[in-house]
Design a protein around this motif. Structure first.
Motif, short mmCIF file in Angstrom:
data_model
loop_
_atom_site.label_atom_id
_atom_site.label_comp_id
_atom_site.label_asym_id
_atom_site.label_seq_id
_atom_site.Cartn_x
_atom_site.Cartn_y
_atom_site.Cartn_z
N UNK A 120 0.87 -1.17 0.00
CA UNK A 120 0.00 0.00 0.00
C UNK A 120 0.91 1.22 0.00
N UNK A 135 -3.96 7.49 -1.77
CA UNK A 135 -3.57 6.21 -1.19
C UNK A 135 -4.07 5.09 -2.10
N UNK A 152 -3.07 0.77 -3.73
CA UNK A 152 -2.19 -0.38 -3.76
C UNK A 152 -1.18 -0.27 -4.90
N UNK A 203 0.84 -2.69 -7.43
CA UNK A 203 0.76 -4.08 -7.88
C UNK A 203 1.82 -4.35 -8.94
N UNK A 207 -3.43 2.12 -12.97
CA UNK A 207 -4.06 1.09 -13.77
C UNK A 207 -5.42 0.83 -13.12
N UNK A 208 -6.23 -0.02 -13.75
CA UNK A 208 -7.53 -0.31 -13.15
C UNK A 208 -7.57 -1.76 -12.71
N UNK A 209 -8.09 -2.00 -11.54
CA UNK A 209 -8.24 -3.36 -11.01
C UNK A 209 -9.51 -3.44 -10.19
N UNK A 210 -9.86 -4.67 -9.82
CA UNK A 210 -10.93 -4.86 -8.86
C UNK A 210 -10.39 -4.37 -7.52
N UNK A 211 -11.11 -3.48 -6.86
CA UNK A 211 -10.62 -3.06 -5.54
C UNK A 211 -11.45 -3.69 -4.43
N UNK A 234 -14.53 -1.46 -8.97
CA UNK A 234 -13.29 -1.27 -9.72
C UNK A 234 -12.69 0.08 -9.39
N UNK A 267 -8.61 2.51 -9.09
CA UNK A 267 -7.19 2.62 -9.42
C UNK A 267 -6.28 1.83 -8.49
N UNK A 268 -5.29 1.24 -9.08
CA UNK A 268 -4.12 0.72 -8.36
C UNK A 268 -2.95 1.21 -9.20
#
Lengths: 388, 352, 132
Positions: free
Chosen positions: C78, C90, C92, C94, C110-114, C125, C127-128
């Motif tokens: 994090x 703030x 993650x 990855x 980037x985009x991910x499942x949060x 979904x 940002x990470x």
């Protein structure tokens, strides 16, 4: 504004209190404080209760009326008010009572603080504590309360060269103090290696860098100074009560190594009390994490920024030094039942100023300070107490 | 009006597992599987990746490479057989995430492994008829194979996105032809976690018959022969099938080399031909002619005849990662991690 | 049900929407209606725009004791990220080994499942960040 004094204190043991429920804890601490002040129920004008999240910890809201009821005051119909500011709930409840008396509205007010955290799993309990941070923009993205403090610790190490050992020395020192406190959750000294080798929670912070989940309650009775002598020969005077706030999310701050709310509240408190930093002999500060204590003593001006780690490691905040920090064991060793914490700090200061702190007594204690923090520094409450 | 590819983007998850690692768990010969399927490793999506995130990544890369405003996109189709929701669209999330909402038409397609190319055909029709200026077609999957099933050695994840239009086309689509029958060699019923397949029935009467028929039909209609093409991309459930079908049709190993990705990343299902074509476009030069045939089990085949234009010389390929870069960017995981990431371990319901 | 609570902020979580004060130029993320510097003078002048998605690591941690929703990912990195536009957020990190993360490291969104509300619930979904 009228002067205000503390005339009674009460506290339960802190820890995993399997036999005791929320309302019993609140009642025990409250009655102990009322007895200590030699009050009768009819003399109490109001009740304030510091509590963070009974709704989520035990699915019970409306806890101020509940505590008033179980303390036997239902028939007196006193105003009972819950105060919430996450970790600063207790300190803020005291401040509300202080303001009510100082303004002349009330003469005698009981302040309780309580939290029952161990009736649910540690994971859920930790999630509830994390909700003191910004749920929507921090926690949703995986931030936990320890994680946010770990990022403060890492940045402090990066900016000031603070070492892992210096941070760990806070836990060692507070366990040493806690071993002298019969009400503390942990009454056992620990070694540096224990902290350094403890299981990782959020790198660089391990289990021994974090205050535990605790059950417990504490209470104090505040009274206008002019009436205090009627109840006690040794009233402790509230010399200052100050409060400040800041952005809820840590990432909205320019510098995360300083809690501006603590700095501002401390400046206001010292101005009100007309005291210097060097006048204070002991301080209870909000060490919910080891790094938090370093920030606290730096932000309040007891040590220059970046120097608290070395000072703590050198014993400059241990009982016997010019400034003793967290003589009770702090949140780390005494325990941290969130809503009770800010009230327990005042209980400790009063015991020290009365000279009744037993084996952990700070010799010649005349002026003492308490700093109570909510969230990652979004609320800070600072009180300064003195021998009357 | 010339209709073709204005831009494209691809995405492949970072994790890989080898057939040897899978074989070790199930007591089958991983080396033999690897050789038989011509698969050396397959991609595995992270627990926080799905068809939405893969589609958005590919589509964002596609948008970064060109100057088209997302507001000029009139249609968006996401083809997949692993949409995250049974009910609730994928495409709407993708449209929002590339800033194309709300003035466009969006639909999710589910048409075995050729749902992505079906989307390209739909966009061609809308652009060609003048109904829209640009259309987006995405093929992406996070495919599942039942534990221990031969399918587990190949089922992987990835996707490609295509911006179809008529201006500044980097690759003109000269023609498309589909060959469609009802041949049930692969299926999954609603509510079933893993697909079933007809074993060897998936070969001759299914893959080979349809791909060869579609390829021949496309070339007949275009008046071309295999040697007219610089590159060819075939649907690739494994490495063997496309290699063999190319040989049957008269394409050389050299022609299919750039578009053959399954040996390194496994079978990306709806992402297979879109990714293979993206790999070819990563290297294509003006004048290159590309032949592509997508196949979907029980769905038939879509054939494409494509010519790379001069526009590709000034096209900003560097604005997004190439397929080769994403194949190279990898982290190997063991079967236990793979099982955890793919939800194959039964967890306690409701958490703590 | 937290569907609406999340949906309200989807644009910000998908596309890093921020606000710039038309009075003093200060950038705020997530978007705000009032500039924390200019207060009332900024009313009606807060302009929405998209952050460019690039920034650098200001501080970070590796979370080992995770909330139940993040159990599958632990330990995860994090970070607080200072975006090119100056605001911090703030998120993650990855596709990176924890040991390779450094303060000052350049990262991009980037985009991910949060998160998701259980196996049958809505999927969120957002940002990470990944290293450059």
């Amino acid at each position: 504004m009228r002067e205000v004094a503390v005339i009674g204190i009460g506290i339960t043991k802190f820890g995993e209190l399997w036999e005791t429920g929320f309302r019993e804890m609140g009642m025990q601490a409250g009655l102990a404080a009322v007895q200590d002040a030699k009050l009768t129920a009819e003399e109490i004008d109001a009740l304030y209760v510091g509590n963070m999240s009974a709704g989520r910890f035990i699915e019970q809201e409306h806890v101020a009326a509940l505590i008033a009821d179980y303390s036997g005051m239902a028939r007196d119909h006193i105003p009972a008010t819950r105060v919430e500011a996450a970790g600063a709930s207790g300190g803020l409840a005291i401040r509300q009572a202080y303001l009510a008396i100082a303004s002349g509205q009330h003469d005698i007010v009981v302040v309780g603080g309580a939290e029952k955290m161990t009736d649910i799993s540690d994971t859920i309990s930790n999630e509830i504590q994390s909700s003191a941070a910004d749920q929507q923009w921090e926690c949703v993205f995986g931030a936990t309360f320890p994680a946010l403090h770990a990022m403060i610790a890492r940045r402090h190490m990066f900016q000031y060269g603070t070492t892992r050992e210096q941070i760990a020395s806070v836990a060692v020192k507070n366990h040493k103090h806690g071993a002298l406190n019969p009400n503390a959750q942990f009454q056992k000294e620990i070694e540096m290696g224990t902290v350094l080798k403890s299981g990782m929670v959020a790198d660089p912070l391990g289990v021994f860098d974090c205050a535990p989940n605790s059950d417990g309650a504490a209470a104090v009775v505040l009274c206008s100074m002019d009436k205090a002598r009627k109840y006690t020969d040794a009233p402790v005077k509230v010399l200052a009560s100050a409060q400040a706030s800041d952005s809820l999310a840590l990432h909205s701050r320019a510098d995360i190594c300083t809690f501006e709310a603590t700095r501002v509240a401390a400046d206001r408190a010292f101005a009100q009390a007309k005291l210097e930093r060097k006048d204070i002999q002991l301080a209870e500060v909000h060490d919910n994490f080891t790094i938090s204590e370093l920030l606290a003593v730096e932000d309040m001006g007891f040590f220059p920024k970046g120097q608290a780690g070395k000072a703590t490691m050198d014993g400059q905040t241990t009982i016997g030094a010019k400034l003793a920090v967290n003589t009770s064991g702090g949140l780390k060793a005494r325990g941290d039942p969130i809503g009770a914490t800010g009230v327990a700090q005042i209980v400790e200061l009063v015991q020290q100023l009365r000279g009744t702190a037993g084996r952990r007594q700070v010799d010649g204690a005349k002026y003492a300070l308490a700093q109570n923090v909510g969230g990652t520094g979004a609320t800070a409450v600072v009180h300064i107490l003195g021998v009357a | 009006m010339d209709v073709g590819i204005v831009s494209y983007g691809a995405y492949i998850p970072r994790f890989r597992i080898t057939p040897q690692d899978i074989g070790r768990v199930w007591g089958s010969d991983g080396d033999a599987m690897s050789k038989g399927l011509m698969i050396y490793s397959k991609s595995v999506p992270a627990p926080d990746e799905d068809v939405v995130t893969i589609s958005v990544e590919a589509a964002r890369s596609m948008m970064r490479r060109c100057d088209v405003s997302p507001k000029d996109i009139g249609a968006l189709y996401v083809g997949s057989e692993s949409h995250p929701y049974a009910v609730k669209p994928t495409g709407t999330i993708v449209a929002e995430a590339i800033g194309a909402s709300p003035n466009l038409t969006v639909a999710d397609l589910e048409f075995a492994c050729k749902a992505g190319t079906a989307g390209i055909q739909m966009c061609m029709g809308l652009v060609g008829s003048g109904m829209i200026k640009y259309g987006v077609a995405i093929g992406a999957d996070t495919s599942q194979g039942a534990p221990g099933d031969p399918l587990e050695f190949s089922a992987s994840a990835g996707g490609g996105a295509y911006l179809i239009g008529s201006e500044k086309v980097i690759a003109k689509i000269n023609g498309t032809y589909s060959y469609t029958t009802d041949t049930p060699d692969f299926w999954r019923r609603e509510g079933e976690p893993y697909p079933s397949h007809g074993g060897r029935f998936t070969g001759e009467p299914a893959y080979f018959k349809h791909v060869t028929s579609c390829a021949k039909g496309t070339m007949d209609r275009m008046g071309t022969k295999p040697t007219d093409y610089t590159h060819a991309v075939f649907h690739q459930p494994n490495g063997k099938f496309p290699t063999r079908v190319a040989k049957m049709l008269g394409f050389s190993d050299e022609q299919i080399k750039l578009g053959l990705l399954t040996p390194y990343i496994g079978n990306t299902y709806s992402g297979a031909v879109p990714l293979g074509l993206a790999s070819v476009l990563d290297h294509a030069r003006p004048g290159d002619r590309i032949f592509a045939v997508a196949y979907g089990s029980g769905a038939g085949c879509d054939g494409f005849d494509i010519t790379v234009t001069d526009e590709i010389a000034s096209y900003r390929r560097d604005a997004g990662p190439t397929v080769a870069q994403m194949i190279e960017r990898k982290k190997m995981i063991d079967y236990a991690t793979y099982a955890k990431y793919r939800g194959k371990i039964r967890m306690k319901e409701g958490g703590q | 049900m937290t569907t609406a609570r999340f949906w309200r902020d989807n644009q910000t979580r998908y596309n890093l929407m921020a606000t710039r004060c038309g009075n003093c130029g200060k950038v705020t993320f997530p978007p705000r209606n009032v500039c924390p510097v200019c207060h009332r003078k900024s009313m009606g002048k807060m302009k929405r725009f998209q952050l460019n998605g690039e920034g650098e690591v200001y501080s970070f941690t590796v979370v080992h004791e995770a909330p139940s929703a993040f159990e599958m990912q632990k330990p995860y990195v994090l970070a607080m990220i200072r975006m090119d536009e100056g605001v911090m957020l703030t998120a993650q990190l990855i596709d990176v080994e924890a040991a390779d993360v450094k303060i000052g490291m350049k990262v991009k969104a980037t985009i991910r499942k949060i998160g998701e509300e259980g196996p049958g619930g809505i999927i969120h979904y957002g940002y990470k960040f990944t290293p450059f």
